[in-house]
Motif scaffolding. Structure first.
Motif, PDB file in Angstrom:
ATOM      1  N   TRP A  16       0.887  -1.027  -0.202  1.00 27.48           N
ATOM      2  CA  TRP A  16      -0.368  -0.043   0.273  1.00 27.48           C
ATOM      3  C   TRP A  16       0.679   1.315   0.053  1.00 27.48           C
ATOM      4  CZ3 TRP A  16      -4.387  -0.008  -2.395  1.00 27.48           C
ATOM      5  CH2 TRP A  16      -5.493   0.507  -1.621  1.00 27.48           C
ATOM      6  N   GLY A  75      -6.876   1.878   6.003  1.00 28.64           N
ATOM      7  CA  GLY A  75      -5.522   2.762   5.134  1.00 28.64           C
ATOM      8  C   GLY A  75      -4.543   3.480   5.875  1.00 28.64           C
ATOM      9  N   LEU A  86     -10.656   2.869  11.957  1.00 25.21           N
ATOM     10  CA  LEU A  86     -11.301   1.907  12.146  1.00 25.21           C
ATOM     11  C   LEU A  86     -10.274   0.930  11.208  1.00 25.21           C
ATOM     12  CD1 LEU A  86     -12.899  -0.001  13.843  1.00 25.21           C
ATOM     13  CD2 LEU A  86     -14.535  -0.290  11.524  1.00 25.21           C
ATOM     14  N   PRO A 109      -7.908  -2.597  11.339  1.00 23.73           N
ATOM     15  CA  PRO A 109      -6.953  -3.539  11.576  1.00 23.73           C
ATOM     16  C   PRO A 109      -5.882  -4.189  11.631  1.00 23.73           C
ATOM     17  CG  PRO A 109      -9.334  -4.705  10.022  1.00 23.73           C
ATOM     18  CD  PRO A 109      -8.884  -2.561  10.167  1.00 23.73           C
ATOM     19  N   MET A 116      -0.213   0.036   9.507  1.00 23.71           N
ATOM     20  CA  MET A 116      -0.640   1.434   9.187  1.00 23.71           C
ATOM     21  C   MET A 116      -0.862   2.261  10.428  1.00 23.71           C
ATOM     22  SD  MET A 116      -1.442   0.159   6.176  1.00 23.71           S
ATOM     23  CE  MET A 116      -2.663  -0.464   4.330  1.00 23.71           C
ATOM     24  N   PRO A 171     -14.464 -10.021   5.511  1.00 23.84           N
ATOM     25  CA  PRO A 171     -15.650 -11.488   5.745  1.00 23.84           C
ATOM     26  C   PRO A 171     -16.618 -11.176   5.791  1.00 23.84           C
ATOM     27  CG  PRO A 171     -14.314 -10.563   7.967  1.00 23.84           C
ATOM     28  CD  PRO A 171     -13.683  -9.464   6.407  1.00 23.84           C
TER      29      PRO A 171
END
Ligand code: SAM
Length: 265
Positions: A50, A83, A102, A104, A108, A163
């Motif tokens: 990224w 990101g 947000l 996970p 980042m 997911p």
């Protein structure tokens, strides 16, 4: 779909692997136990990818994000799958009280803080909050926000990686977005063209393996459009969903986007 267009993705995959290979290998060298933790390794690989793909992707989406985010985001903003926090650049600072990232992937987070410092959001004054949860952890997100619902949810190129996206989006919107709040959406989706969709499904496992679970074949625009409240009624009182001009006809690539602005009833 032209074969040339269908196989252009090979160059992107090769570029991604080439750019992220050495930093990831170095990290494994320093911490060999990473090899025992495939999810951590996948996230590390993606964060290294990224660094190169993020700014280019952001630049390509700039006109759409400016039109979508700047006039419509307000109050407390929850940016799902933040990101490096590129979304902050498009927020009208005068209308925003807090930016909640947000994300996970903890690799980042430092860059989110860096972008925040440039755009006027800091953890020290409470205008920047970084949460390490996935969108599926709605109860943890609500607790971290002290039970308060947010005014705006922003979803940029993330629902491809989540997911159980349909269930996750439904729970997130029901539980964390205020009545009257805005859900702003810019995502790549499963193409309605059968030939393009075939290639998206073909490449999806390869792309997903390198890009930390990102699926090319998700109709996430339909999932958002169809979110219902607990009585089975549409949760939206306003909905606008559109494509990007020319993308569908050209079928020149496997990333067909949808842009959506939704207001919760
Ligand atoms: C393609 S990046 C997009 C980042 C950012 N939205 C942007 O436009 O620059 C997708 C991000 O979603 C995050 N992500 C993956 N699974 C997630 C989940 N279940 N919940 C929230 N974010 C997730 C990834 O860690 C990654 O940072």
């Amino acid at each position: 779909m032209k074969l040339q267009a269908a196989f252009a993705i090979v160059f992107e995959l090769a570029f991604a692997i080439r750019t992220a290979f050495w930093p990831t290998l170095l990290a494994i060298w320093k911490s060999p136990s990473l090899l025992l933790h495939p999810q951590q390794l996948s996230r590390l690989l993606f964060s290294n990818i990224w660094v190169f793909f993020g700014p280019v992707t952001d630049e390509n989406g700039k006109p759409f994000k400016e039109a979508l985010i700047t006039p419509n985001a307000y109050g407390v903003v929850l940016d799902i799958g933040a990101g490096f926090g590129h979304t902050m650049k498009y927020l009208d600072r005068t209308k925003i009280t807090k930016y909640v990232a947000l994300e996970p992937n903890t690799n980042m987070h430092e860059r989110i803080r860096h972008t925040g410092a440039k755009e006027g959001y800091t953890e020290a004054d409470g205008t920047l909050v970084i949460l390490s949860y996935g969108i599926e952890n709605t109860s943890s997100i609500r607790s971290a926000l002290y039970g308060q619902q947010v005014d705006t949810i922003i979803s940029i190129l993330v629902l491809c990686s989540v997911p159980n996206p349909q269930r996750s989006i439904t729970n997130l919107v029901r539980d964390t977005l205020k009545p009257g709040g805005a859900f702003l959406y810019y995502e790549h989706v499963l193409s309605p063209r059968k030939d393009v969709a075939w290639w998206q499904r073909f490449w999806a496992p390869f792309w997903s393996f390198i890009f930390d679970g990102c699926r090319l074949d998700r109709p996430s625009h339909l999932y958002v459009d169809q979110v219902k409240d607990r009585d089975g009624e549409s949760i939206w009182k306003e909905r606008e969903l559109r494509g990007v001009d020319g993308e569908s006809e050209e079928a020149s690539h496997l990333f067909e986007h949808r842009i959506g602005r939704y207001i919760k009833a």
